[in-house]
Scaffold this active site. Structure first.
Site, mmCIF file in Angstrom:
data_model
loop_
_atom_site.group_PDB
_atom_site.id
_atom_site.type_symbol
_atom_site.label_atom_id
_atom_site.label_comp_id
_atom_site.label_asym_id
_atom_site.label_seq_id
_atom_site.Cartn_x
_atom_site.Cartn_y
_atom_site.Cartn_z
ATOM 1 N N ILE A 18 0.829 -1.205 0.000
ATOM 2 C CA ILE A 18 0.000 0.000 0.000
ATOM 3 C C ILE A 18 0.864 1.257 0.000
ATOM 4 O O ILE A 18 0.535 2.248 -0.654
ATOM 5 C CB ILE A 18 -0.958 -0.022 1.204
ATOM 6 C CG1 ILE A 18 -2.031 -1.102 1.000
ATOM 7 C CG2 ILE A 18 -1.603 1.340 1.419
ATOM 8 C CD1 ILE A 18 -2.877 -1.364 2.228
ATOM 9 N N ASN A 87 2.386 5.159 7.335
ATOM 10 C CA ASN A 87 1.884 3.883 6.837
ATOM 11 C C ASN A 87 2.659 2.677 7.355
ATOM 12 O O ASN A 87 2.169 1.549 7.275
ATOM 13 C CB ASN A 87 1.931 3.907 5.297
ATOM 14 C CG ASN A 87 1.634 2.563 4.690
ATOM 15 O OD1 ASN A 87 0.493 2.103 4.693
ATOM 16 N ND2 ASN A 87 2.657 1.902 4.164
ATOM 17 N N TYR A 150 -2.529 -6.526 17.250
ATOM 18 C CA TYR A 150 -2.535 -5.684 16.043
ATOM 19 C C TYR A 150 -3.811 -4.844 15.998
ATOM 20 O O TYR A 150 -3.763 -3.636 15.733
ATOM 21 C CB TYR A 150 -2.437 -6.566 14.799
ATOM 22 C CG TYR A 150 -2.533 -5.815 13.506
ATOM 23 C CD1 TYR A 150 -1.415 -5.223 12.928
ATOM 24 C CD2 TYR A 150 -3.756 -5.686 12.832
ATOM 25 C CE1 TYR A 150 -1.497 -4.526 11.740
ATOM 26 C CE2 TYR A 150 -3.847 -4.994 11.642
ATOM 27 C CZ TYR A 150 -2.719 -4.419 11.096
ATOM 28 O OH TYR A 150 -2.814 -3.723 9.919
ATOM 29 N N LYS A 154 -4.303 -0.651 16.006
ATOM 30 C CA LYS A 154 -5.008 0.145 14.992
ATOM 31 C C LYS A 154 -6.165 0.935 15.607
ATOM 32 O O LYS A 154 -6.498 2.036 15.129
ATOM 33 C CB LYS A 154 -5.497 -0.763 13.864
ATOM 34 C CG LYS A 154 -4.356 -1.338 13.032
ATOM 35 C CD LYS A 154 -3.492 -0.244 12.419
ATOM 36 C CE LYS A 154 -2.420 -0.781 11.507
ATOM 37 N NZ LYS A 154 -1.599 0.288 10.892
ATOM 38 N N THR A 185 -1.454 -7.760 -0.623
ATOM 39 C CA THR A 185 -0.052 -7.370 -0.491
ATOM 40 C C THR A 185 0.753 -8.584 -0.033
ATOM 41 O O THR A 185 0.202 -9.516 0.571
ATOM 42 C CB THR A 185 0.139 -6.238 0.530
ATOM 43 O OG1 THR A 185 -0.198 -6.729 1.840
ATOM 44 C CG2 THR A 185 -0.739 -5.039 0.196
#
Length: 244
Positions: A18, A87, A150, A154, A185
């Site tokens: 990304i 990012n 994770y 976020k 990805t």
């Protein structure tokens, strides 16, 4: 019309996935882009693909010294900064009962601490009209098995944008979160596995995985004046996964 013509952008984690797609879209929209990442070989390959309107600075978002070098390079070459895309990220599947302090530290150091200090060190170079984009995730809104640390990182990123929008009141600098859903990805495939990841894509209302270029298109919108009345918000590009 190129919406980012003459703008200067920094994209962390910009050598692949990304991040690279975002840098590529920004260059196409007329921006000059600084890529920041840990792997010199990957950075060199990315710059070779992007052409003369991109340069790379090697380093880690968890290192204050490396971030200082990045923004010193921006100031020396461009004078000021218009767009920051925080990012850089990492994640591992670790179920409750197997979470270790090392896993927690690794995830929060990159995803939260890295975002905080990337933005904080960028601010002295930013002016009215600047745009900060934090990469979030649908996992910040949903329960996800074996992905709690994770997901929590976020969710923290989401609240950083809410709080920073208030901190930046009166500066003319906007901050928003861009939250992808399952996007094809190499990193995602490594973490989740192809079969499970493709099944996740099929579970979205659109019935497929996203392409990094689709996330990049949304990033270009958030970076441009087209989103001039947006701050403290979250833009999902997730095939509807977290919306139903």
């Amino acid at each position: 019309m190129k919406r980012l013509n003459g703008k200067t952008a920094v994209v962390t984690g910009g050598a692949s996935g990304i991040g690279f797609a975002t840098a590529q879209r920004f260059v196409e929209e007329g921006a000059f882009v600084f890529l920041f990442g840990r792997r010199q070989e990957a950075l060199d390959a990315a710059v070779a693909r992007l052409g003369g309107n991109a340069v790379a600075v090697q380093g880690s978002v968890t290192s204050p010294e490396d971030l200082d070098r990045l923004f010193a390079a921006v100031e020396a070459r461009r004078g000021q900064l218009d767009i920051v895309v925080a990012n850089a990220g990492t994640g591992e599947l670790v179920p409750l009962g197997e979470i270790t302090p090392e896993h927690y530290d690794r995830t929060f150091d990159v995803n939260v601490k890295g975002a905080i200090f990337t933005v904080q060190k960028a601010l002295p170079l930013m002016r009215e009209g600047g745009a900060i984009i934090l990469t979030g995730s649908t996992t910040g809104e949903m329960g996800t098995p074996s992905f709690s640390v994770y997901s929590a990182s976020k969710a923290a990123v989401r609240n950083l944008a809410r709080s920073w929008a208030l901190d930046l009141k009166g500066t003319g600098i906007r901050v928003n979160v861009l939250s992808p859903g399952p996007t094809l990805t190499d990193l995602a495939l490594d973490v989740v596995g192809r079969e499970a990841f493709e099944a996740l894509g099929e579970a979205t209302p659109l019935g497929r995985l996203g392409d990094p270029s689709e996330i990049a298109a949304a990033a270009a919108f958030l970076a441009s004046g087209d989103s001039s009345f947006m701050t403290g918000g979250e833009l999902f590009v997730d095939g509807g996964l977290a919306q139903i």
